[in-house]
Design an enzyme around this catalytic site. Structure first.
Site, PDB file in Angstrom:
ATOM      1  N   HIS A   1       0.855  -1.201   0.000  1.00  0.00           N
ATOM      2  CA  HIS A   1       0.000   0.000   0.000  1.00  0.00           C
ATOM      3  C   HIS A   1       0.881   1.237   0.000  1.00  0.00           C
ATOM      4  O   HIS A   1       2.090   1.187   0.307  1.00  0.00           O
ATOM      5  CB  HIS A   1      -0.969  -0.009   1.187  1.00  0.00           C
ATOM      6  CG  HIS A   1      -0.322   0.077   2.533  1.00  0.00           C
ATOM      7  ND1 HIS A   1       0.224   1.224   3.046  1.00  0.00           N
ATOM      8  CD2 HIS A   1      -0.142  -0.893   3.499  1.00  0.00           C
ATOM      9  CE1 HIS A   1       0.704   1.000   4.250  1.00  0.00           C
ATOM     10  NE2 HIS A   1       0.512  -0.299   4.548  1.00  0.00           N
TER      11      HIS A   1
ATOM     12  N   CYS B   1       3.030  -4.454   6.973  1.00  0.00           N
ATOM     13  CA  CYS B   1       2.736  -4.254   5.541  1.00  0.00           C
ATOM     14  C   CYS B   1       3.983  -3.761   4.822  1.00  0.00           C
ATOM     15  O   CYS B   1       4.984  -3.366   5.440  1.00  0.00           O
ATOM     16  CB  CYS B   1       1.602  -3.246   5.373  1.00  0.00           C
ATOM     17  SG  CYS B   1      -0.008  -3.872   5.880  1.00  0.00           S
TER      18      CYS B   1
END
Length: 639
Positions: free
Chosen positions: A548, A576
C-alpha cells in the site's frame, strides 16, 4: 495625207459612260475632220491602225491612231479618256455570321462582297467598317469601294446573348444544375418539365451572370425531369434573352458512390477481398458487383443495407477481380438504384503480418517474432543496415506455422532493420502479402548475466525500467527483500522462467512482515489500516499484510504522513509493505490477482539496486508520485 497636219482628231463614243469592268476597255472611235462649214469628214477606218493603253483599271486611258502609209495616210493621233470606278451600290454583301454572340468587345464578322458575279478583294477593292457592333442588338456593316470601285454597300447582323450546355446530377432529394458562364449575361432563367418536348415552366431566375449553378429541391424521388436554361442581358430596361440550352434529362435518384479501396481481408484470410466505398446521402443500402475483367460483365454479389464495406469470401488467391458499387433508396418497397461506380481492382492475397513488439534484441543477435498469417505457406524475412536502404532476403521460412526466427552472428554495435512478408504457393508460384512493419535492432540489447535477462542501452548502461520496452505482461513475480527494503518485479522469459527484472521500488517493511511465498488474493482502491489510518492502491499479500501507499490520516490525498514517507527504505512498518503511491498503483494496475509474491532476506539489494525516495518538507502533505495529486505539485512548482 498627214492626219495630224490635215486637222483630223479622234472622237470617242459615249465616253461619259465608260466604267471599270475588270477587262480591257476599248470604246468605239472615229477619226474626223471638220471644215469651215462644220461638215465632218470621217476617215475610213481601213486607212489607220488603232491601239489602246492603260485601259483596264479606273483612271486615264489612251487610244492611239496611226495612218497606214500603204493607204496614202501618214501621221499619228492620241486621245485620252477616263475609265470610271464601278459602283458598289448593287453589290451583294454576305455576312459570315448573321447572329454573333456578345463578347463585351467589338464584334467584326467577316464579309464577302460580290458584284457582277465577281468576288471582290478586301483592302484592294473595298474597305469594311462597323457600327453599333459591341452591345446586344443590330449592328451595321458598311463596305466602301476603293481603287476600281466607288460608292458603298450596307449589311446588318445581330449581336445576341450567348448560350451554353447544362449539366445535371441528383441525390435523393434534389437535382443539382450547372451550366457554362455566358459572357455579358446579367442572369439566367431555368425551366423544367416532366416531358421532354413540352410543358416547360420557369422555376428560377438567377439574377447574377456569375452564378452558374442551382439546386432544385422541389423534386420527387424517382421522378424524371427535363431542364433547360437560357441567359439574358439587361439592355436599357429590357431583358434580352439568348437561345435555350439543349435539354438535360435527370432522374431523381441516390448519388453515385465510389469504391475507395480493395484489399485482402486480413491475416486471418488469404482468399477474401474487402471492398470499401464512400457513403451516399439518403441511401438505404448498396449492391456490390464483381467481374474478372475491367470491361467485362459484372454480376451482383451482395445487397448490403446501411454499411460501406463488404468482404468477398468467394475469391481465389492470386486472381484479380474488379468491383463496382451502386447505392439504392427505397421507394415504398422498391429499391431505386443510382449509377454504378467506377471499377476498382482487388486481388486476394495472403494477409500482412506484423512483427511483434516482444521481438528481442541482443548484442549480436535478434529474436524476431511475428503474427501468424492464415493460409500462408511460409514467410520471407528481409534485412537492411539502413532504414531506407536496400532490403535483402536473409531467410525463407517454409512453414506457415513458424512465427519466430533468430538472426545470429550480427555485428556488435550495428543497426539492423527487418521486414517480413507472408506468401502462399499456388500452382508453384509464390503469391505475396504486404510487407510487415519495420523492426529495428539497435546497438542496445539484451544480455543474459548471472541467470538474469538484462537490457542495456546504446551506451552500454543497464536499463532499470524495461516496462515500456517489453510492454504489459500477462503475469509477473514480485520479490520483496525485507532486509534491504527493496521490491523488484520480474517478468517471464518464455521457458526460462521469471528472469527479466522489470523495475524496482524502495519500500518499508516491518519486523512482522512474513517471509515466504504468497499469492495476492484481493485489491482495494482505499483501505483502512491500523490507527486508524488509510492507504491507497492496496494489494493484499497475505492475511493483514498489504502492498500500500504510505498512509494518510484520512481518505484524502492531502493528508499524507510526511514522517512515514521520509522513512521509506527503512524497516518501520507494522508488517505491511509501504510504497510510494505511484509504485503501489503500478502493482495495483499491472499485477493481476494470484500474482506470486516472494518475501525474503538478503544482503544483496537486487539487479537494479535500491531506489531512493526524495525527502519531503513538512508542508508537503501529498505524495509527489500520486497521479491524483500532481496538480498540487504543479501549482507549487515543487516536483
Amino acid at each position: 495625207m498627214d492626219i495630224k497636219s490635215d486637222g483630223y482628231e479622234i472622237q470617242i463614243a459615249d465616253s461619259a459612260s465608260i466604267t471599270y469592268t475588270g477587262k480591257e476597255v476599248t470604246p468605239a472611235i472615229k477619226v474626223v475632220r471638220t471644215d469651215e462649214s462644220k461638215e465632218e469628214t470621217v476617215l475610213d477606218e481601213n486607212k489607220y491602225e488603232t491601239a489602246y493603253s492603260d485601259n483596264v483599271n479606273a483612271g486615264t486611258a489612251k487610244v492611239t491612231v496611226k495612218g497606214k502609209e500603204n493607204e496614202g495616210v501618214t501621221g499619228e493621233l492620241t486621245k485620252e479618256f477616263t475609265i470610271s470606278p464601278a459602283s458598289l451600290k448593287d453589290a451583294a454583301v454576305t455576312v459570315a455570321n448573321k447572329s454573333a454572340t456578345y463578347t463585351g468587345t467589338a464584334v467584326k464578322p467577316a464579309v464577302t462582297v460580290e458584284l457582277g458575279g465577281k468576288v471582290l478583294k478586301e483592302n484592294t477593292d473595298y474597305k469594311v467598317s462597323y457600327a453599333n457592333n459591341k452591345n446586344v442588338g443590330t449592328a451595321e456593316i458598311t463596305v466602301t469601294g476603293i481603287g476600281n470601285y466607288t460608292d458603298t454597300a450596307k449589311a446588318t447582323f445581330s449581336i445576341v446573348v450567348g448560350t451554353s450546355d447544362i449539366k445535371t446530377s441528383s441525390v435523393y432529394n434534389k437535382v443539382s444544375l450547372s451550366w457554362g458562364k455566358v459572357t455579358g449575361a446579367s442572369g439566367y432563367k431555368i425551366y423544367r418539365s416532366t416531358s421532354k418536348d413540352s410543358g416547360y415552366k420557369a422555376i428560377k431566375t438567377v439574377k447574377s451572370g456569375a452564378t452558374v449553378n442551382y439546386n432544385d429541391t422541389k423534386v420527387t424521388f424517382n421522378q424524371t425531369y427535363y431542364y433547360k436554361v437560357r441567359a439574358y442581358r439587361i439592355v436599357g430596361d429590357k431583358a434580352v434573352f439568348g437561345e435555350y440550352s439543349p435539354v438535360s434529362k435527370q432522374k431523381v435518384k441516390v448519388g453515385t458512390s465510389s469504391v475507395k479501396r480493395t484489399a485482402s481481408a486480413s491475416t486471418t484470410s488469404y482468399n477474401a477481398v474487402t471492398v470499401k466505398w464512400s457513403k451516399v446521402n439518403g441511401a438505404n443500402g448498396y449492391k456490390v458487383y464483381r467481374s474478372t475483367s475491367v470491361n467485362g460483365t459484372y454480376k451482383a454479389l451482395k445487397v448490403i443495407a446501411n454499411a460501406t464495406s463488404y468482404t468477398d469470401k468467394t475469391t481465389t488467391c492470386g486472381t484479380t477481380y474488379y468491383y463496382k458499387v451502386r447505392a439504392y433508396r427505397l421507394s415504398g418497397k422498391t429499391k431505386c438504384y443510382g449509377d454504378l461506380s467506377k471499377a476498382k481492382s482487388g486481388r486476394a492475397l495472403p494477409g500482412t503480418t506484423t512483427i511483434k513488439a516482444s521481438s528481442e534484441c541482443f548484442q549480436t543477435k535478434v529474436n524476431l517474432k511475428w503474427v501468424k498469417v492464415y493460409g500462408a505457406s511460409g514467410y520471407e524475412i528481409y534485412r537492411s543496415t539502413s532504414k531506407s536502404g536496400k532490403y535483402t532476403l536473409v531467410k525463407n521460412i517454409k512453414s506457415g506455422r513458424t512465427v519466430k526466427w533468430t538472426n545470429s552472428g550480427l555485428k556488435k554495435g550495428q543497426y539492423y532493420y527487418y521486414k517480413i512478408r507472408a506468401y502462399r504457393t499456388v500452382d508453384g508460384k509464390k503469391l505475396y502479402g504486404g510487407y510487415s512493419n519495420r523492426f529495428r535492432k539497435g546497438t542496445a540489447g539484451w544480455k543474459y548475466i548471472n541467470g538474469l535477462k538484462l537490457y542495456y542501452d546504446a551506451q552500454g548502461k543497464l536499463v532499470k525500467d524495461v516496462s515500456k520496452i517489453i510492454g504489459k505482461q500477462s503475469s509477473y513475480v514480485i520479490k520483496v527483500n525485507k532486509k534491504m527494503n527493496v521490491v523488484t518485479v520480474y517478468a517471464k522469459d518464455g521457458d526460462n522462467g521469471y528472469i527479466i527484472p522489470v523495475k524496482s521500488f524502495v519500500c518499508s517493511g516491518g519486523a512482522a512482515t512474513p517471509v515466504g511465498t504468497f499469492y495476492t488474493p484481493a485489491k482495494y482502491r482505499w483501505q483502512t489500516l491500523m490507527g486508524p489510518c488509510y492507504g491507497q492502491w492496496c494489494t493484499r499479500i497475505h492475511g493483514g499484510v498489504l502492498f500500500h501507499s504510505v498512509f494518510y490520516s484520512t481518505r484524502s490525498n492531502s493528508t499524507l504522513s510526511v514522517n512515514a514517507y521520509n522513512k521509506l527504505g527503512t524497516t518501520c512498518s507494522h508488517g505491511c509493505v509501504r510504497l510510494r503511491a505511484g509504485d503501489a498503483k503500478w502493482i495495483y494496475d499491472n499485477c493481476r490477482l494470484r500474482t506470486k509474491v516472494i518475501i525474503y532476506n538478503s544482503s544483496s539489494v537486487g539487479p537494479f539496486g535500491k531506489p531512493k525516495a526524495a525527502k519531503l518538507a513538512s508542508w508537503h502533505t501529498w505524495d509527489p508520485t500520486d497521479p491524483t495529486a500532481r496538480s498540487k505539485c504543479k501549482a507549487r512548482g515543487c516536483h
